[in-house]
Design a protein around this motif. Structure first.
Motif, PDB file in Angstrom:
ATOM      1  N   LEU A 100      26.667 -46.988  58.362  1.00  0.00           N
ATOM      2  CA  LEU A 100      28.379 -47.570  58.107  1.00  0.00           C
ATOM      3  C   LEU A 100      29.478 -47.783  59.699  1.00  0.00           C
ATOM      4  CD1 LEU A 100      28.269 -45.290  55.029  1.00  0.00           C
ATOM      5  CD2 LEU A 100      27.229 -47.166  55.072  1.00  0.00           C
ATOM      6  N   ARG A 101      28.532 -46.913  60.676  1.00  0.00           N
ATOM      7  CA  ARG A 101      29.907 -47.487  61.360  1.00  0.00           C
ATOM      8  C   ARG A 101      29.716 -48.036  62.608  1.00  0.00           C
ATOM      9  NH1 ARG A 101      29.819 -41.049  64.389  1.00  0.00           N
ATOM     10  NH2 ARG A 101      31.636 -42.160  65.480  1.00  0.00           N
ATOM     11  N   ARG A 102      28.160 -48.895  62.074  1.00  0.00           N
ATOM     12  CA  ARG A 102      27.905 -50.011  62.481  1.00  0.00           C
ATOM     13  C   ARG A 102      28.624 -51.469  63.174  1.00  0.00           C
ATOM     14  NH1 ARG A 102      22.385 -51.805  64.008  1.00  0.00           N
ATOM     15  NH2 ARG A 102      23.311 -54.062  63.657  1.00  0.00           N
ATOM     16  N   PRO A 103      29.752 -51.945  63.548  1.00  0.00           N
ATOM     17  CA  PRO A 103      30.925 -52.806  63.948  1.00  0.00           C
ATOM     18  C   PRO A 103      30.172 -54.064  62.209  1.00  0.00           C
ATOM     19  CG  PRO A 103      29.695 -53.376  65.640  1.00  0.00           C
ATOM     20  CD  PRO A 103      28.867 -51.982  64.653  1.00  0.00           C
ATOM     21  N   GLU A 104      31.476 -54.934  62.900  1.00  0.00           N
ATOM     22  CA  GLU A 104      31.254 -56.002  61.645  1.00  0.00           C
ATOM     23  C   GLU A 104      29.507 -56.550  62.388  1.00  0.00           C
ATOM     24  OE1 GLU A 104      32.023 -56.737  58.699  1.00  0.00           O
ATOM     25  OE2 GLU A 104      32.978 -54.799  58.845  1.00  0.00           O
ATOM     26  N   PRO A 105      28.740 -57.465  61.526  1.00  0.00           N
ATOM     27  CA  PRO A 105      27.920 -58.644  62.051  1.00  0.00           C
ATOM     28  C   PRO A 105      28.277 -59.560  62.795  1.00  0.00           C
ATOM     29  CG  PRO A 105      27.406 -58.321  59.724  1.00  0.00           C
ATOM     30  CD  PRO A 105      28.915 -57.245  60.345  1.00  0.00           C
ATOM     31  N   PRO A 106      27.737 -60.294  63.798  1.00  0.00           N
ATOM     32  CA  PRO A 106      28.190 -61.881  63.869  1.00  0.00           C
ATOM     33  C   PRO A 106      27.598 -62.660  63.270  1.00  0.00           C
ATOM     34  CG  PRO A 106      26.595 -61.307  65.451  1.00  0.00           C
ATOM     35  CD  PRO A 106      26.591 -59.872  65.011  1.00  0.00           C
ATOM     36  N   ALA A 107      28.336 -63.756  62.935  1.00  0.00           N
ATOM     37  CA  ALA A 107      27.655 -65.164  62.202  1.00  0.00           C
ATOM     38  C   ALA A 107      26.250 -64.965  62.537  1.00  0.00           C
ATOM     39  CB  ALA A 107      28.028 -66.283  62.669  1.00  0.00           C
ATOM     40  N   GLN A 108      25.189 -65.479  61.143  1.00  0.00           N
ATOM     41  CA  GLN A 108      23.554 -65.949  61.881  1.00  0.00           C
ATOM     42  C   GLN A 108      23.876 -66.833  62.441  1.00  0.00           C
ATOM     43  OE1 GLN A 108      21.573 -64.133  58.368  1.00  0.00           O
ATOM     44  NE2 GLN A 108      19.672 -64.709  59.473  1.00  0.00           N
ATOM     45  N   PRO A 109      23.130 -66.810  63.543  1.00  0.00           N
ATOM     46  CA  PRO A 109      22.601 -68.099  63.848  1.00  0.00           C
ATOM     47  C   PRO A 109      21.527 -68.713  63.030  1.00  0.00           C
ATOM     48  CG  PRO A 109      22.783 -66.449  65.862  1.00  0.00           C
ATOM     49  CD  PRO A 109      22.515 -66.030  64.100  1.00  0.00           C
ATOM     50  N   GLU A 110      21.408 -70.582  63.337  1.00  0.00           N
ATOM     51  CA  GLU A 110      20.390 -71.136  62.384  1.00  0.00           C
ATOM     52  C   GLU A 110      19.170 -70.851  62.153  1.00  0.00           C
ATOM     53  OE1 GLU A 110      19.641 -75.728  60.174  1.00  0.00           O
ATOM     54  OE2 GLU A 110      21.363 -75.294  61.770  1.00  0.00           O
ATOM     55  N   GLY A 111      18.339 -70.154  61.848  1.00  0.00           N
ATOM     56  CA  GLY A 111      17.106 -70.109  61.956  1.00  0.00           C
ATOM     57  C   GLY A 111      17.023 -68.972  62.921  1.00  0.00           C
ATOM     58  N   ALA A 112      17.979 -68.430  63.020  1.00  0.00           N
ATOM     59  CA  ALA A 112      17.761 -66.748  62.578  1.00  0.00           C
ATOM     60  C   ALA A 112      17.124 -65.946  62.102  1.00  0.00           C
ATOM     61  CB  ALA A 112      18.942 -65.952  63.148  1.00  0.00           C
ATOM     62  N   ALA A 113      15.884 -64.679  62.406  1.00  0.00           N
ATOM     63  CA  ALA A 113      15.263 -63.854  61.561  1.00  0.00           C
ATOM     64  C   ALA A 113      16.271 -62.889  61.084  1.00  0.00           C
ATOM     65  CB  ALA A 113      14.269 -63.301  62.308  1.00  0.00           C
ATOM     66  N   GLY A 114      16.066 -62.614  60.284  1.00  0.00           N
ATOM     67  CA  GLY A 114      17.003 -61.496  59.472  1.00  0.00           C
ATOM     68  C   GLY A 114      16.941 -62.530  58.244  1.00  0.00           C
ATOM     69  N   GLY A 115      18.122 -61.296  57.630  1.00  0.00           N
ATOM     70  CA  GLY A 115      19.041 -61.934  56.349  1.00  0.00           C
ATOM     71  C   GLY A 115      18.263 -61.342  54.793  1.00  0.00           C
ATOM     72  N   ILE A 116      18.274 -61.803  53.604  1.00  0.00           N
ATOM     73  CA  ILE A 116      17.567 -62.316  52.561  1.00  0.00           C
ATOM     74  C   ILE A 116      16.718 -62.715  52.092  1.00  0.00           C
ATOM     75  CG2 ILE A 116      17.813 -61.555  49.954  1.00  0.00           C
ATOM     76  CD1 ILE A 116      20.304 -59.577  50.476  1.00  0.00           C
ATOM     77  N   LYS A 117      15.917 -63.580  51.863  1.00  0.00           N
ATOM     78  CA  LYS A 117      14.998 -65.018  51.064  1.00  0.00           C
ATOM     79  C   LYS A 117      15.828 -65.090  50.049  1.00  0.00           C
ATOM     80  CE  LYS A 117      11.430 -62.391  51.703  1.00  0.00           C
ATOM     81  NZ  LYS A 117       9.836 -61.891  51.615  1.00  0.00           N
ATOM     82  N   ASP A 118      15.336 -66.237  49.699  1.00  0.00           N
ATOM     83  CA  ASP A 118      15.545 -66.658  48.875  1.00  0.00           C
ATOM     84  C   ASP A 118      13.975 -66.455  47.433  1.00  0.00           C
ATOM     85  OD1 ASP A 118      16.430 -67.961  46.297  1.00  0.00           O
ATOM     86  OD2 ASP A 118      16.689 -69.782  46.756  1.00  0.00           O
ATOM     87  N   PHE A 119      14.658 -65.705  46.296  1.00  0.00           N
ATOM     88  CA  PHE A 119      13.783 -65.135  45.881  1.00  0.00           C
ATOM     89  C   PHE A 119      12.739 -66.098  44.442  1.00  0.00           C
ATOM     90  CE2 PHE A 119      14.807 -61.085  47.239  1.00  0.00           C
ATOM     91  CZ  PHE A 119      13.797 -60.479  47.511  1.00  0.00           C
TER      92      PHE A 119
END
Length: 576
Positions: free
Chosen positions: A270-289
């Motif tokens: 919870l103390r992590r800084p705000e994430p940068p914008a995710q570059p196109e094609g970069a791994a991570g995030g949530i898949k579309d189920f």
């Protein structure tokens, strides 16, 4: 030293069919634990098969049912073979053969059946052939347990799917109205995640205590209840401390840089800084189920445009007619393709390094190098019907909220896989253990005679091999071919089936995991609000396989047994 060496051939044939039977248990029953997780994209097929192979083997060997007396003694009483134990050897060999042959046919034809009922049919068939129908325990009123006797099989056809459907409907309805249909469903889901994990933890504890084979849980009622609910509460607390902050950062804060090992950081996340914008094609995030699946409105628009195009075809700029696929490519979402582990065969001579490497990967990885999601979307057939229309009747819910249920769904699948290995290994090794013990001692084994550990290892290993090499052939016809899956639905299906197995175990009701997960799938499908969200042709196909299993396996076993014991001997005397 074995005392019945002259019957080595019975042991050898029994070993071969026991191996085949255990392999088929893995190949046919793997779908019971993992279909919903793979079909909803909560876990990849390779991950599911890896976990399934390990957990089934661990369950079979670690807490396997070392007595397995139900298959060996509750259908045909071994005391009827007093004075002629070799005849029971032949009978059990034919029972395993009948079960293995039927399961091989069903697995090849992608028919999901109950492996428990298959071996029961084999034992019934050999019993009728050797001691007559009067020697079969059809109904056992004296024991007071419904699990004893052949009538239990027929009751399971109604009890297992009906009870599972009821529990799954309750769970999904609760999830639907408490989370999925609420405003800001992600936060509502986050609040309920510890409860769902705690409930699942308690159920898994019950499952291991009551259906865990050799686990001895002879505790007084209050202590047993404390263990069960204490385990659930402890698990919910751990989830709150460690998993909840991770989910909050990933879902609410879109922290695409998070990986699974960051869960151990717990509140520090919870103390992590705000994430940068995710570059196109970069791994991570949530898949579309729901990727690759159309809503009803999208499907109607697509098909109306097809009709319009057929009536007045348009032309491209170069004057050539514009095809249907050209018009609809933007409206037709495609399911993502999985990367092949084997890859295309390289050019070159057979003994060259690249070709040999390809063949090695082909042999060991072909069974798990399968794109199950797209295999379930094969072209329309008699059984699949119009899958696009069936799936279109299933509502789509918030994708981020769906993600919350992937973890508890996979956890439930792991528990189901472990307990399946612990209990269903007896289907293959129970009769085989009888063959081995008679061959070794020359006497009928007692009802509580333990199964040697090497036989459990053989059974567990063959189940794992069946999962790894051919589990895809059953899984490709289930899951999305029954109704559209998503993590929230799959979680309800898995947990509904697990609750049914727990309740049935305590009430001594004989249920099959195959029938439990199928009933739960139909129950959750009905929660879409229309019967059109379910592929009833496939349901009928599966139910038909259940009904045919016992008589077909019994017929094969009985015929084999009758032919063997009535074959001419031409004066040969084995005792001479």
């Amino acid at each position: 030293m074995p005392t019945l060496h002259r019957y080595d051939y019975i042991l050898a044939i029994g070993t071969l069919f026991a191996v085949l039977d255990a392999w088929n248990i893995g190949a046919n029953d793997v779908a019971n634990s993992w279909t919903t997780s793979v079909s909803s994209r909560s876990i990849s097929y390779l991950q599911a098969m890896t976990l399934g192979s390990i957990l089934e083997f661990a369950g079979a060997v670690g807490v396997g049912n070392r007595v397995a007396d139900t298959i060996r003694t509750k259908i045909v009483d071994p005391d009827q073979f007093e004075g002629n134990p070799a005849m029971l050897m032949i009978g059990m060999m034919c029972a395993i053969a009948g079960s293995a042959i039927w399961l091989t046919f069903c697995t090849r034809m992608s028919i999901t059946v109950s492996t428990t009922h298959s071996i029961m049919g084999g034992v019934i068939g050999m019993g009728v052939a050797l001691v007559g129908a009067s020697g079969i325990t059809w109904v056992d009123f004296d024991s007071g347990e419904i699990a004893n006797g052949v009538v239990s099989v027929f009751l399971a056809w109604v009890i297992a799917p009906g009870m599972s459907a009821a529990f799954a409907i309750i769970l999904f309805t609760l999830t639907k109205y408490a989370v999925l249909l609420r405003s800001n469903p992600v936060l509502k889901g986050l609040a309920l995640v510890p409860f769902f994990f705690g409930l699942t933890g308690s159920l898994i504890t019950m499952l291991l205590i009551w259906k865990g084979g050799s686990i001895n849980a002879d505790f007084p009622g209050p202590i047993l209840g404390g263990i069960i609910f204490g385990a659930g509460a402890l698990f919910a607390l751990l989830i709150t401390i460690f998993l909840l902050p991770w989910l909050y950062r990933l879902i609410v804060k879109n922290d695409w840089q998070l990986r699974w090992w960051h869960i151990a950081l717990g509140p520090l996340l919870l103390r992590r800084p705000e994430p940068p914008a995710q570059p196109e094609g970069a791994a991570g995030g949530i898949k579309d189920f729901y990727e690759g699946h159309l809503t009803k409105e999208e499907l109607d628009a697509l098909r109306n445009e097809r009709v319009s195009d057929e009536e007045s075809p348009r032309s491209k700029e170069d004057g050539t007619p514009e095809s249907d696929s050209d018009n609809n490519v933007a409206l037709r979402p495609e399911a993502p393709k999985t990367k092949s582990l084997v890859g295309p065969k390289p050019e070159g001579p057979l003994m060259s390094g690249p070709v040999l490497l390809w063949w090695t990967k082909k042999i060991f990885l072909n069974g798990v190098d399968q794109d199950i999601i797209n295999m379930q979307k094969d072209k329309k057939s008699v059984l699949t019907g119009d899958l696009e229309a069936i799936h279109a009747h299933v509502p789509h819910y918030d994708n981020k909220t769906e993600y919350l249920f992937t973890f508890v769904q996979v956890m439930t699948a792991c528990a189901a896989s472990f307990t399946h290995g612990a209990n269903d290994v007896a289907n293959a090794i129970g009769p085989y253990a009888t063959i081995y013990q008679i061959w070794r001692s020359g006497e009928l084994p007692g009802s509580k005679t333990p199964v040697p550990i090497w036989i459990l290892c053989m059974g567990g290993g063959c189940i794992a091999l069946g999962i790894w090499t051919y589990g895809y052939n059953i899984m490709k016809v289930l899951g999305n071919r029954l109704t559209l899956h998503s993590p929230s639905r799959g979680f309800s299906m898995e947990l509904g089936a697990t609750i049914t197995i727990v309740v049935a175990t305590q009430l001594a009701l004989p249920v099959s995991t195959t029938q439990c997960i199928t009933g739960a799938t139909v129950g959750v499908g009905l929660c879409s609000g229309t019967w059109r969200s379910i592929n009833w042709r496939m349901v009928a196909w599966i139910y038909g396989g259940w009904i045919l299993t016992l008589p077909c396996a019994g017929l094969i076993s009985g015929l084999l047994c009758g032919i063997i014991i009535n074959a001419p001997r031409w004066g040969f005397n084995p005792d001479a």
